[in-house]
Design a protein around this motif. Structure first.
Motif, PDB file in Angstrom:
ATOM      1  N   GLU A   1       2.075   1.837  -3.481  1.00 29.55           N
ATOM      2  CA  GLU A   1       0.975   2.323  -4.305  1.00 29.55           C
ATOM      3  C   GLU A   1       0.668   3.774  -4.019  1.00 29.55           C
ATOM      4  O   GLU A   1       0.386   4.550  -4.927  1.00 29.55           O
ATOM      5  CB  GLU A   1      -0.278   1.500  -4.031  1.00 29.55           C
ATOM      6  N   ALA A   2       0.714   4.140  -2.727  1.00 32.19           N
ATOM      7  CA  ALA A   2       0.443   5.533  -2.378  1.00 32.19           C
ATOM      8  C   ALA A   2       1.461   6.427  -3.080  1.00 32.19           C
ATOM      9  O   ALA A   2       1.104   7.451  -3.670  1.00 32.19           O
ATOM     10  CB  ALA A   2       0.505   5.721  -0.865  1.00 32.19           C
ATOM     11  N   ALA A   3       2.736   6.022  -3.045  1.00 29.09           N
ATOM     12  CA  ALA A   3       3.780   6.825  -3.695  1.00 29.09           C
ATOM     13  C   ALA A   3       3.561   6.861  -5.206  1.00 29.09           C
ATOM     14  O   ALA A   3       3.693   7.918  -5.832  1.00 29.09           O
ATOM     15  CB  ALA A   3       5.158   6.247  -3.365  1.00 29.09           C
ATOM     16  N   LEU A   4       3.191   5.722  -5.782  1.00 27.95           N
ATOM     17  CA  LEU A   4       2.914   5.697  -7.226  1.00 27.95           C
ATOM     18  C   LEU A   4       1.767   6.648  -7.555  1.00 27.95           C
ATOM     19  O   LEU A   4       1.824   7.383  -8.536  1.00 27.95           O
ATOM     20  CB  LEU A   4       2.532   4.279  -7.670  1.00 27.95           C
ATOM     21  N   SER A   5       0.733   6.637  -6.703  1.00 26.38           N
ATOM     22  CA  SER A   5      -0.432   7.479  -6.982  1.00 26.38           C
ATOM     23  C   SER A   5      -0.088   8.962  -6.910  1.00 26.38           C
ATOM     24  O   SER A   5      -0.804   9.793  -7.438  1.00 26.38           O
ATOM     25  CB  SER A   5      -1.574   7.155  -6.009  1.00 26.38           C
ATOM     26  N   MET A   6       1.019   9.293  -6.244  1.00 25.02           N
ATOM     27  CA  MET A   6       1.446  10.702  -6.186  1.00 25.02           C
ATOM     28  C   MET A   6       2.371  11.045  -7.354  1.00 25.02           C
ATOM     29  O   MET A   6       2.853  12.163  -7.452  1.00 25.02           O
ATOM     30  CB  MET A   6       2.211  10.958  -4.894  1.00 25.02           C
TER      31      MET A   6
ATOM     32  N   GLU B   1      11.598   3.047   5.126  1.00 20.18           N
ATOM     33  CA  GLU B   1      10.594   2.256   5.836  1.00 20.18           C
ATOM     34  C   GLU B   1      11.197   0.959   6.374  1.00 20.18           C
ATOM     35  O   GLU B   1      10.772   0.444   7.400  1.00 20.18           O
ATOM     36  CB  GLU B   1       9.415   1.939   4.919  1.00 20.18           C
TER      37      GLU B   1
ATOM     38  N   GLY C   1       0.814  -1.219   0.000  1.00 19.24           N
ATOM     39  CA  GLY C   1       0.000   0.000   0.000  1.00 19.24           C
ATOM     40  C   GLY C   1       0.848   1.269   0.000  1.00 19.24           C
ATOM     41  O   GLY C   1       0.478   2.272  -0.614  1.00 19.24           O
ATOM     42  N   LEU C   2       1.991   1.222   0.690  1.00 24.62           N
ATOM     43  CA  LEU C   2       2.854   2.408   0.755  1.00 24.62           C
ATOM     44  C   LEU C   2       3.441   2.709  -0.618  1.00 24.62           C
ATOM     45  O   LEU C   2       3.574   3.870  -1.024  1.00 24.62           O
ATOM     46  CB  LEU C   2       3.992   2.176   1.748  1.00 24.62           C
TER      47      LEU C   2
ATOM     48  N   VAL D   1      10.784   5.635   0.113  1.00 21.12           N
ATOM     49  CA  VAL D   1       9.828   4.703   0.718  1.00 21.12           C
ATOM     50  C   VAL D   1      10.527   3.418   1.173  1.00 21.12           C
ATOM     51  O   VAL D   1      10.590   3.123   2.364  1.00 21.12           O
ATOM     52  CB  VAL D   1       8.674   4.350  -0.258  1.00 21.12           C
TER      53      VAL D   1
END
Ligand SMILES: Nc1ncnc2c1ncn2[C@@H]1O[C@H](COP(=O)(O)OP(=O)(O)OP(=O)(O)O)[C@@H](O)[C@H]1O
Ligand SMILES: [Mg+2]
Lengths: 238, 342
Positions: free
Chosen positions: A140-145, A160, A137-138, A156
């Motif tokens: 993906e969150a970065a990809l979505s940004m 992390e 999920g982390l 990330v």
């Protein structure tokens, strides 16, 4: 090498009174320093190569940010081949390479070649395991940004995974302490050489014991340091 | 703002194919809060993830603010993604960064100069009410606070749209309401288009302007939230709505004993939407006509800001008076259904 004959050879222990203590201290401290220096530099060099290798093993996996299945499989096989060679054999196998790089194969500088090379695939797998623990999920969150692969790795994945990576460094260092002792037996310098020449070949049990105690303290120290740093990295987040 | 045309997504698994989206066509207007509701596995997440290409569509095209997302190269896609904010069910905050640095993250990605980025973070912290938590790590926050950070982070690069995949599903009802209120405020203040996905009709009811119902990979109904609520066209929509509003009259009421010896009696259902819900129509009817009214069941609910409800009334009196009374109610915009006529 820690055999009964050496242990029972009490006269030499008793005779230690006649041993030149300043000579002993000088020998032991020089060997200790050599070991520390060999292990630290080999660990550092192993990470210079193993960390990127581990990262590549992760991100080229199927479905990951830079999927490249052929590259991933080839690297995986190479890593496994190198990991399956016992270190004592590896020591002999890399002698030609060592000669090429440092011009000889005896001494602390020369042993850093097999130590580093043996640790690289090990480090790569440790790094891979640490990075795989991260929640997808982390990423993906970065990809979505709109993050690119480099940003995901540096902002990330590595931060992390830092507690787990720190523990990996400790494990690698400890392994290299014991590998360095093995390298010492074939003339690699450090505590291994000291224990072998004086402790085993000349039955100087005192030297052997001192060597063991120092190695135990080193391993313990590295583990405690690793645990503390990792715990600090985790606690900061709680 | 978002146009989805003939979107189909098939997942290839080693054993078989999964049709997750089947020819979905949808258009979302600028500035609206659009909800998508469906059961688990219906394809909601797949749909929203196609909009920022976290999932690559098998067929069809998607336009965001006129730009065809589905045909961009990697570099342009990364730029486009900076303008599409997304929030997640499990927040997905970086545990190694403080609240401040988490919100800074998308600005770092976009290469915003440091001083400018920092002042932007402070604005966002203020917007979501977390200024006092700037230096704290996500591990120390409650779920609601984490989602506020998620929202601030998603808004950092001034996106054109905000995608929300079950953003309140991990939160308790009260926290959910406060997060939904925040989304509504943001929608109004920034005129931001919000697409949100949920399996909870309460969420739709509280904030959405329009809703699409997705069932088995297909859109089965699209409409104004109020009209879908008061008049669901498909069984799926109906069951979602029943979960939150009692639009159905309990069955035993319609079976209630009506004494035929007395005056003619009628059991009617009165539905009302919007302004009429606030007026004393029933009492003025009673005053105007010489009939008795027995209220058997009633309920009133609110969709966004519009009240709507149902009443089940037993009307007792002369047949002609009953007809007139019912006509009076119809004239005033109420919908009437006769359940029983004795
Ligand atoms: N990566 C994948 N590989 C294979 N099948 C998938 C994948 N992702 C989703 N699916 C399948 O696609 C269908 C739709 O999944 P999706 O996650 O969009 O559902 P959803 O409506 O979001 O459900 P939920 O409410 O449970 O989150 C499901 O049948 C799911 O099993
Ligand atoms: Mg989902």
């Amino acid at each position: 090498m820690f055999d009964a004959i050496a242990l029972l050879n009490l006269p030499s222990l008793v005779g230690a009174a006649s041993v030149d203590f300043s000579w002993l201290i000088e020998k032991v401290s020089l060997a200790t320093w050599e070991t520390i220096y060999m292990v630290i530099i080999s660990t550092a060099l192993a990470y210079v190569m193993g960390l990127p290798l581990g990262v590549i093993l992760v991100i080229t996996e199927k479905g990951h940010i830079l999927e490249n299945i052929p590259l991933n499989s080839i690297l995986g096989v190479i890593v496994n081949v190198f990991r399956s060679i016992p270190f004592i054999i590896f020591l002999i196998l890399v002698i030609p390479l060592t000669k090429l790089i440092v011009g000889g194969f005896i001494g602390t500088v020369a042993s850093m070649v097999p130590l580093t090379l043996a640790a690289v695939p090990f480090v790569a797998r440790l790094v891979e395991t640490s990075l795989k623990e991260i929640d997808w999920g982390l990423i993906e969150a970065a990809l979505s940004m709109g993050a690119n692969a480099w940003q995901i790795i540096t902002k990330v994945l590595l931060p992390e995974a830092s507690p787990s990576l720190i523990l990996g460094v400790a494990i690698t260092t400890i392994n290299l302490v014991s590998y360095s002792a093995m390298a010492g037996i074939v003339g690699g310098g450090g505590l291994g050489t000291l224990a072998y020449y004086y402790g085993y070949q000349r039955y100087q049990t005192l030297i052997l014991l001192i060597t063991v105690v120092i190695l135990v303290i080193m391993v313990q120290g590295v583990q405690v340091l690793g645990d503390t740093l990792a715990a600090r990295a985790v606690n900061r987040r709680r | 703002m978002i146009q989805i045309e003939h979107l189909t997504k098939i997942f290839e698994t080693p054993s078989h194919q999964v049709l997750a989206l089947d020819d979905v066509t949808l258009s979302i207007n600028k500035g609206e809060i659009f909800g998508i509701i469906g059961l688990s596995g219906a394809g909601k997440s797949t749909l929203i993830r196609c909009i920022n290409m976290l999932e690559k569509p098998t067929q069809g095209s998607i336009y965001v603010d006129g730009q065809q997302i589905t045909s961009l190269d990697k570099r342009d896609l990364r730029c486009a993604r900076q303008k599409i904010g997304m929030i997640f069910q499990h927040f997905n905050l970086l545990s190694s960064r403080t609240v401040f640095d988490n919100i800074l993250f998308p600005l770092e990605i976009a290469g915003v100069p440091s001083a400018q980025a920092k002042s932007r973070v402070n604005e966002l912290l203020d917007l979501v009410g977390l200024t006092d938590k700037a230096g704290v790590y996500p591990g120390q926050l409650s779920g609601g606070q984490k989602q506020r950070v998620g929202i601030a982070r998603a808004l950092a690069n001034n996106p054109k749209v905000l995608l929300s995949d079950e953003a309140t599903s991990a939160l308790d009802p009260q926290t959910t309401s406060s997060i939904l209120k925040l989304l509504k405020d943001i929608n109004r203040q920034l005129n931001l288009t919000i697409l949100l996905i949920t399996h909870d009709m309460n969420v739709i009811k509280q904030v959405c302007d329009r809703v699409a119902v997705i069932d088995n990979s297909r859109i089965v109904e699209i409409g104004d939230v109020l009209s879908v609520f008061t008049n669901p066209a498909t069984p799926t929509s109906h069951s979602f709505i029943n979960a939150v509003v009692k639009n159905d009259i309990p069955e035993d009421l319609t079976l209630a004993k009506i004494d035929p010896q007395r005056h003619p009696t009628r059991l009617i259902r009165v539905s009302f939407i919007g302004s009429s819900a606030g007026q004393p129509i029933i009492s003025s009817m009673i005053r105007r006509y010489d009939i008795d009214v027995n209220i058997l069941y009633g309920n009133i609910d609110r969709v966004k800001d519009t009240p709507f409800g149902n009443l089940v009334l037993e009307l007792i009196g002369e047949a002609s008076l009953l007809d007139e009374a019912m006509a009076y109610l119809r004239e005033r915009g109420l919908e009437i259904e006769v359940l029983k006529n004795v």
